[in-house]
Design a protein around this motif. Structure first.
Motif, PDB file in Angstrom:
ATOM      1  N   GLY A   4      47.700  80.133  43.793  1.00 13.10           N
ATOM      2  CA  GLY A   4      49.120  80.041  43.476  1.00 13.10           C
ATOM      3  C   GLY A   4      49.785  78.852  44.128  1.00 13.10           C
ATOM      4  O   GLY A   4      50.855  78.978  44.727  1.00 13.10           O
ATOM      5  N   GLY A   5      49.142  77.672  44.007  1.00 15.51           N
ATOM      6  CA  GLY A   5      49.720  76.438  44.520  1.00 15.51           C
ATOM      7  C   GLY A   5      50.370  75.647  43.400  1.00 15.51           C
ATOM      8  O   GLY A   5      50.636  76.170  42.312  1.00 15.51           O
ATOM      9  N   TYR A   6      50.609  74.352  43.650  1.00 17.91           N
ATOM     10  CA  TYR A   6      51.270  73.499  42.665  1.00 17.91           C
ATOM     11  C   TYR A   6      50.604  73.574  41.289  1.00 17.91           C
ATOM     12  O   TYR A   6      51.233  73.925  40.288  1.00 17.91           O
ATOM     13  CB  TYR A   6      51.227  72.026  43.112  1.00 17.91           C
ATOM     14  N   ILE A   7      49.324  73.221  41.228  1.00 13.63           N
ATOM     15  CA  ILE A   7      48.648  73.099  39.935  1.00 13.63           C
ATOM     16  C   ILE A   7      48.519  74.450  39.259  1.00 13.63           C
ATOM     17  O   ILE A   7      48.779  74.588  38.057  1.00 13.63           O
ATOM     18  CB  ILE A   7      47.276  72.428  40.119  1.00 13.63           C
ATOM     19  N   GLY A   8      48.146  75.485  40.009  1.00 13.09           N
ATOM     20  CA  GLY A   8      48.012  76.804  39.410  1.00 13.09           C
ATOM     21  C   GLY A   8      49.298  77.279  38.764  1.00 13.09           C
ATOM     22  O   GLY A   8      49.301  77.786  37.637  1.00 13.09           O
ATOM     23  N   LEU A   9      50.425  77.087  39.442  1.00 12.55           N
ATOM     24  CA  LEU A   9      51.708  77.542  38.908  1.00 12.55           C
ATOM     25  C   LEU A   9      52.180  76.670  37.747  1.00 12.55           C
ATOM     26  O   LEU A   9      52.795  77.169  36.796  1.00 12.55           O
ATOM     27  CB  LEU A   9      52.752  77.574  40.016  1.00 12.55           C
ATOM     28  N   GLU A  10      51.907  75.373  37.811  1.00 13.35           N
ATOM     29  CA  GLU A  10      52.287  74.506  36.693  1.00 13.35           C
ATOM     30  C   GLU A  10      51.502  74.853  35.443  1.00 13.35           C
ATOM     31  O   GLU A  10      52.053  74.889  34.336  1.00 13.35           O
ATOM     32  CB  GLU A  10      52.067  73.037  37.079  1.00 13.35           C
ATOM     33  N   VAL A  11      50.208  75.130  35.597  1.00 10.18           N
ATOM     34  CA  VAL A  11      49.402  75.551  34.443  1.00 10.18           C
ATOM     35  C   VAL A  11      49.877  76.903  33.931  1.00 10.18           C
ATOM     36  O   VAL A  11      49.940  77.135  32.718  1.00 10.18           O
ATOM     37  CB  VAL A  11      47.910  75.597  34.821  1.00 10.18           C
ATOM     38  N   ALA A  12      50.225  77.802  34.845  1.00  5.74           N
ATOM     39  CA  ALA A  12      50.736  79.113  34.429  1.00  5.74           C
ATOM     40  C   ALA A  12      51.969  78.966  33.554  1.00  5.74           C
ATOM     41  O   ALA A  12      52.106  79.629  32.519  1.00  5.74           O
ATOM     42  CB  ALA A  12      51.053  79.962  35.660  1.00  5.74           C
ATOM     43  N   ALA A  13      52.894  78.100  33.955  1.00  2.06           N
ATOM     44  CA  ALA A  13      54.116  77.877  33.169  1.00  2.06           C
ATOM     45  C   ALA A  13      53.796  77.277  31.814  1.00  2.06           C
ATOM     46  O   ALA A  13      54.320  77.717  30.776  1.00  2.06           O
ATOM     47  CB  ALA A  13      55.062  76.959  33.947  1.00  2.06           C
ATOM     48  N   SER A  14      52.931  76.270  31.788  1.00  2.00           N
ATOM     49  CA  SER A  14      52.573  75.604  30.538  1.00  2.00           C
ATOM     50  C   SER A  14      51.860  76.556  29.588  1.00  2.00           C
ATOM     51  O   SER A  14      52.164  76.614  28.391  1.00  2.00           O
ATOM     52  CB  SER A  14      51.687  74.387  30.831  1.00  2.00           C
ATOM     53  N   ALA A  15      50.900  77.317  30.108  1.00  2.00           N
ATOM     54  CA  ALA A  15      50.130  78.233  29.267  1.00  2.00           C
ATOM     55  C   ALA A  15      50.998  79.373  28.743  1.00  2.00           C
ATOM     56  O   ALA A  15      50.864  79.795  27.587  1.00  2.00           O
ATOM     57  CB  ALA A  15      48.948  78.801  30.055  1.00  2.00           C
ATOM     58  N   THR A  16      51.892  79.870  29.575  1.00  4.51           N
ATOM     59  CA  THR A  16      52.785  80.953  29.142  1.00  4.51           C
ATOM     60  C   THR A  16      53.651  80.504  27.985  1.00  4.51           C
ATOM     61  O   THR A  16      53.858  81.254  27.008  1.00  4.51           O
ATOM     62  CB  THR A  16      53.667  81.411  30.323  1.00  4.51           C
ATOM     63  N   LYS A  17      54.159  79.278  28.050  1.00  2.80           N
ATOM     64  CA  LYS A  17      54.989  78.751  26.961  1.00  2.80           C
ATOM     65  C   LYS A  17      54.191  78.595  25.669  1.00  2.80           C
ATOM     66  O   LYS A  17      54.760  78.569  24.585  1.00  2.80           O
ATOM     67  CB  LYS A  17      55.610  77.416  27.366  1.00  2.80           C
ATOM     68  N   GLN A  18      52.853  78.524  25.797  1.00  2.00           N
ATOM     69  CA  GLN A  18      51.996  78.407  24.620  1.00  2.00           C
ATOM     70  C   GLN A  18      51.541  79.768  24.094  1.00  2.00           C
ATOM     71  O   GLN A  18      50.721  79.836  23.183  1.00  2.00           O
ATOM     72  CB  GLN A  18      50.778  77.547  24.950  1.00  2.00           C
ATOM     73  N   GLY A  19      52.065  80.840  24.682  1.00  2.00           N
ATOM     74  CA  GLY A  19      51.731  82.168  24.196  1.00  2.00           C
ATOM     75  C   GLY A  19      50.478  82.766  24.786  1.00  2.00           C
ATOM     76  O   GLY A  19      49.960  83.771  24.288  1.00  2.00           O
ATOM     77  N   VAL A  20      49.971  82.177  25.860  1.00  2.00           N
ATOM     78  CA  VAL A  20      48.783  82.690  26.531  1.00  2.00           C
ATOM     79  C   VAL A  20      49.201  83.748  27.546  1.00  2.00           C
ATOM     80  O   VAL A  20      50.240  83.627  28.196  1.00  2.00           O
ATOM     81  CB  VAL A  20      48.030  81.537  27.239  1.00  2.00           C
ATOM     82  N   LYS A  21      48.416  84.798  27.687  1.00  2.76           N
ATOM     83  CA  LYS A  21      48.685  85.851  28.663  1.00  2.76           C
ATOM     84  C   LYS A  21      48.102  85.426  30.009  1.00  2.76           C
ATOM     85  O   LYS A  21      46.886  85.273  30.138  1.00  2.76           O
ATOM     86  CB  LYS A  21      48.071  87.169  28.209  1.00  2.76           C
TER      87      LYS A  21
END
Length: 410
Positions: free
Chosen positions: A156-173
């Motif tokens: 849950g650092g910079y990259i993990g959270l940025e990918v989480a935000a990007s993937a969530t916006k793409q409809g990924v769980k």
């Protein structure tokens, strides 16, 4: 001081530090031949978009490049791409390359960066487990981010959270598994951690704290389909991203006998203990006027500033690296900007409104501002930069008072 009468300067590495150094030498009209050797197939490029808008497909590959390749060629700078430096021979100032050729240098700059920290647990070699460090990594991950798929992010650092935000916006769980007690615990205070936790969970991300991963589960085709936790729990997954930090790339330097200590040790002029070898960027542990001891920083700002200092050193100019460290992250509609290092603070002061998503946390030590974390609050960040640089003593009452303009503090 490096002798300007020498003829060939070789840069090892092709990241942001190397690219900025090439540009700075162009601007300074550096009189000597410059060769950059990088095992990547791309010219120097920006890495921050890899976990954000490039991952989301909002920008193309060419937009990542710091300069079009033709710029380097026209300036007489040679880029040797897809080639790895295997060995540095300091006695005769030569490099042995992976294509069996050798390259002579008069001055050498190490911009070797870092490599991702691997998670060595059961099943860690299964298909579908990703790490994110370069363009190809992002390309591979993006192909799998299909709406409805289950992505588990370890870290849950910079990259993990940025990918989480990007993937969530793409409809990924998305599920984020963080072993620590809060998000970004190593680099920020609890106010920012709690704000980001609320932001991600409200967007639908399943964030689990204190979740240590001990293994990965496989389907009958050798693909990952689950993550096993230390508490006995399991999380289903179609895709996994492991993002648990990086390790400085120091093997070349160590094998060449250069002084290393969790990074290539350099002074404030980016010089190693060899007068003809400099080092810049993520691979270095450096002295800075803002630190009581040498630090290693993983940031674009550090790479850029060290590269500019290295360019000055190569030009025989005395320009020490004395910039306060700063960082940033974009997640959803959140722009997080950070300056300074907050680890040794003894007081935190909140200014603005967490509910309005516009606030800053000022970190003080013995009454002096040593760091500022600003959320959607650019003025606080810009003023914070100056307060940290000046080591300004400001009372908590003044910092938190909305009726006192921040700009008046500098």
């Amino acid at each position: 001081m490096i002798n300007k009468n020498k003829e060939v300067t070789v840069i090892i590495g092709g990241g942001h530090a190397a690219g900025t150094l090439l540009t700075a030498l162009l601007q300074k009209k550096y009189p000597h031949k410059v060769v950059m050797v990088s095992e990547e197939l791309h010219p120097p490029y920006q890495r921050p978009p890899l976990s954000k808008n490039y991952l989301a497909g909002e920008v193309d590959k060419a937009s990542l490049y710091l300069k079009p390749p033709s710029i380097y060629e026209k300036a007489g700078q040679q880029l040797q791409l897809g080639v790895r430096v295997e060995q540095i021979n300091r006695d005769d100032k030569s490099l042995i390359l992976s294509d069996q050729s050798t390259l002579k240098y008069d001055q050498l700059v190490l911009a070797t960066g870092s490599h991702v920290r691997r998670l060595n647990v059961r099943g860690s070699d299964l298909k579908g487990i990703h790490y994110l460090h370069g363009i190809e990594d992002t390309d591979a991950l993006r192909r799998e981010l299909v709406p409805g798929k289950r992505l588990v992010i370890v870290g849950g650092g910079y990259i993990g959270l940025e990918v989480a935000a990007s993937a969530t916006k793409q409809g990924v769980k998305v599920t984020v598994l963080e072993a620590a007690e809060r998000l970004m615990q190593r680099v920020t205070g609890p106010e920012i951690s709690e704000f980001l936790y609320a932001k991600h969970t409200s967007a639908g991300v399943d964030v689990r704290l204190g979740a240590a991963v001990i293994g990965f589960e496989s389907d009958d085709q050798g693909c990952v389909n689950g993550v096993t936790l230390a508490d006995g729990g399991k999380v289903s997954a179609d895709i996994v991203l492991v993002s648990i930090g990086v390790i400085p790339e120091t093997a070349l330097a160590e094998n060449a006998g250069l002084l290393c200590d969790d990074g290539v040790v350099v002074d404030e002029f980016t010089r190693t203990d060899d007068p003809d070898i400099l080092a810049i960027g993520d691979c270095t542990r450096h002295h800075n006027l803002f630190f009581d001891k040498r630090q290693r920083l993983e940031s674009v700002a550090n790479a850029v500033e060290q590269a500019r200092t290295a360019a000055a050193t190569l030009m025989s100019e005395e320009k020490p690296y004395d910039s306060p460290p700063w960082f940033w992250s974009n997640q959803y509609d959140v722009r997080l900007q950070m300056v300074g290092l907050s680890q040794n603070h003894d007081q935190r002061v909140l200014r603005g409104s967490i509910l309005d998503k516009e606030f800053a946390v000022f970190y003080l030590c013995l009454g002096h501002v040593i760091a500022v974390d600003a959320v959607n609050f650019p003025v606080a960040f810009m003023v914070g930069k100056q307060l940290v640089k000046l080591r300004k003593s400001v009372s908590a009452e003044v910092l938190s008072n909305p009726n006192i303009e921040l700009k008046s503090l500098i």
